[in-house]
Design a protein around this motif. Structure first.
Motif, short mmCIF file in Angstrom:
data_model
loop_
_atom_site.label_atom_id
_atom_site.label_comp_id
_atom_site.label_asym_id
_atom_site.label_seq_id
_atom_site.Cartn_x
_atom_site.Cartn_y
_atom_site.Cartn_z
N UNK A 106 0.80 -1.23 0.00
CA UNK A 106 0.00 0.00 0.00
C UNK A 106 0.83 1.27 0.00
N UNK A 107 2.01 1.23 0.61
CA UNK A 107 2.86 2.41 0.60
C UNK A 107 3.30 2.78 -0.80
N UNK A 108 3.70 1.78 -1.56
CA UNK A 108 4.16 2.03 -2.92
C UNK A 108 3.01 2.47 -3.82
N UNK A 109 1.88 1.78 -3.74
CA UNK A 109 0.77 2.14 -4.62
C UNK A 109 0.25 3.55 -4.30
N UNK A 110 0.33 3.96 -3.03
CA UNK A 110 -0.06 5.33 -2.70
C UNK A 110 0.89 6.33 -3.34
N UNK A 111 2.19 6.06 -3.29
CA UNK A 111 3.16 6.95 -3.95
C UNK A 111 2.87 7.05 -5.45
N UNK A 112 2.53 5.92 -6.05
CA UNK A 112 2.23 5.92 -7.49
C UNK A 112 0.98 6.74 -7.78
N UNK A 113 -0.04 6.57 -6.97
CA UNK A 113 -1.28 7.31 -7.19
C UNK A 113 -1.06 8.82 -7.05
N UNK A 114 -0.27 9.21 -6.07
CA UNK A 114 0.00 10.64 -5.87
C UNK A 114 0.74 11.20 -7.08
N UNK A 115 1.73 10.46 -7.57
CA UNK A 115 2.48 10.90 -8.76
C UNK A 115 1.56 11.03 -9.97
N UNK A 178 8.34 0.99 -16.21
CA UNK A 178 8.14 0.58 -14.83
C UNK A 178 9.22 1.18 -13.94
N UNK A 179 10.45 1.16 -14.41
CA UNK A 179 11.55 1.77 -13.66
C UNK A 179 11.34 3.27 -13.52
N UNK A 180 10.97 3.92 -14.62
CA UNK A 180 10.79 5.37 -14.59
C UNK A 180 9.66 5.76 -13.64
N UNK A 181 8.54 5.05 -13.67
CA UNK A 181 7.41 5.39 -12.81
C UNK A 181 7.77 5.20 -11.34
N UNK A 182 8.45 4.11 -11.03
CA UNK A 182 8.84 3.87 -9.63
C UNK A 182 9.82 4.93 -9.14
N UNK A 183 10.83 5.23 -9.94
CA UNK A 183 11.79 6.27 -9.57
C UNK A 183 11.07 7.61 -9.39
N UNK A 184 10.20 7.95 -10.33
CA UNK A 184 9.52 9.24 -10.29
C UNK A 184 8.59 9.35 -9.08
N UNK A 185 7.93 8.25 -8.71
CA UNK A 185 7.00 8.27 -7.59
C UNK A 185 7.73 8.60 -6.29
N UNK A 186 8.88 7.97 -6.09
CA UNK A 186 9.64 8.22 -4.86
C UNK A 186 10.30 9.60 -4.91
N UNK A 187 10.80 9.98 -6.06
CA UNK A 187 11.41 11.31 -6.19
C UNK A 187 10.36 12.40 -5.94
N UNK A 188 9.16 12.21 -6.46
CA UNK A 188 8.08 13.18 -6.27
C UNK A 188 7.74 13.34 -4.79
N UNK A 189 7.91 12.27 -4.02
CA UNK A 189 7.63 12.30 -2.59
C UNK A 189 8.83 12.74 -1.77
N UNK A 190 9.94 13.09 -2.43
CA UNK A 190 11.14 13.52 -1.71
C UNK A 190 11.90 12.37 -1.08
N UNK A 191 11.78 11.17 -1.64
CA UNK A 191 12.42 9.98 -1.11
C UNK A 191 13.52 9.52 -2.06
N UNK A 192 14.51 8.75 -1.56
CA UNK A 192 15.53 8.18 -2.46
C UNK A 192 14.88 7.27 -3.50
N UNK A 193 15.40 7.30 -4.72
CA UNK A 193 14.82 6.48 -5.76
C UNK A 193 15.02 5.00 -5.45
#
Length: 213
Positions: A106-115, A178-193
């Motif tokens: 759920x943590x990851x999917x929430x980051x994805x949804x926010x992005x 898939x790599x780009x979306x995951x990296x972008x989701x964490x970067x958008x949240x201010x987290x390490x990729x």
């Protein structure tokens, strides 16, 4: 910044050929119920067809209520009627309503949804369903296009450009989606990729993350 890998996931196992053929038959049957020339009908038909062929509607990433709304909007009559090809939908849907969609990350999917919500285009009224599908698809160990039942990477690019054009424009290094979306989701949240949860089990993991070999 170096990627942080997620916990181990099962390796990718290709779907049997008969499952892929069945998914295509179901997708074609769904499209018989779709409005003509709808830009997203083929995508949703492929996702639902692939999920039904593998006996797991939760694989679509759509909660039961979302799936019902999507079917009513794009494939009216598919959940009823007497089309034998769509019998799997009529048989699997009631059990899916009872058990619902489980989210192991759920943590990851929430980051994805926010992005994705931050970059969504103002026009398409189907974007919320695309967001749900993409957020959950990144949990699985396959190339995004193949996981979604599409023909290739260019289909994913077209889908993303239609629904999240500003996000597509940011992929200047042409990373796999898939790599780009995951990296972008964490970067958008201010987290390490970090890699998407499904990436470690992908057949091409060493190609995407050679520094981790």
């Amino acid at each position: 910044m170096q990627a942080v890998l997620t916990p181990s996931v099962p390796p990718f196992t290709p779907a049997p050929a008969d499952s892929a053929d069945r998914a295509q038959r179901i997708a074609r049957a769904l499209l018989r119920h779709a409005p003509p020339v709808h830009p997203d009908a083929g995508f949703f038909a492929a996702v639902i067809g692939t999920s039904l062929a593998q006996g797991d509607l939760a694989r679509s990433g759509l909660a039961p209520a979302e799936l019902q709304e999507l079917a009513d909007c794009l494939f009216p009559g598919a959940l009823g009627g007497h089309d034998s090809v769509l019998s799997a939908l009529r048989e699997q849907f009631p059990a899916y309503v009872e058990h619902g969609l489980k989210d192991p990350q759920p943590g990851f999917t929430l980051l994805m949804r926010v992005l994705l919500d931050a970059y969504r285009a103002p026009g398409p009224d189907t974007t919320q369903w695309v967001t749900s599908i993409l957020a959950h698809a990144c949990l699985r160990p396959d190339h995004l296009w193949r996981d979604l039942g599409l023909s290739g990477r260019e289909d994913v690019t077209a889908l993303l450009a239609r629904h999240y054009p500003g996000l597509v424009a940011r992929n200047i290094h042409n990373l796999r989606w898939k790599k780009f979306l995951a990296y972008s989701a964490r970067e958008h949240a201010g987290m390490p990729v970090a890699a998407a949860p499904g990436c470690e089990g992908c057949e091409d993991h060493a190609v995407c993350y050679p520094q981790n070999r």
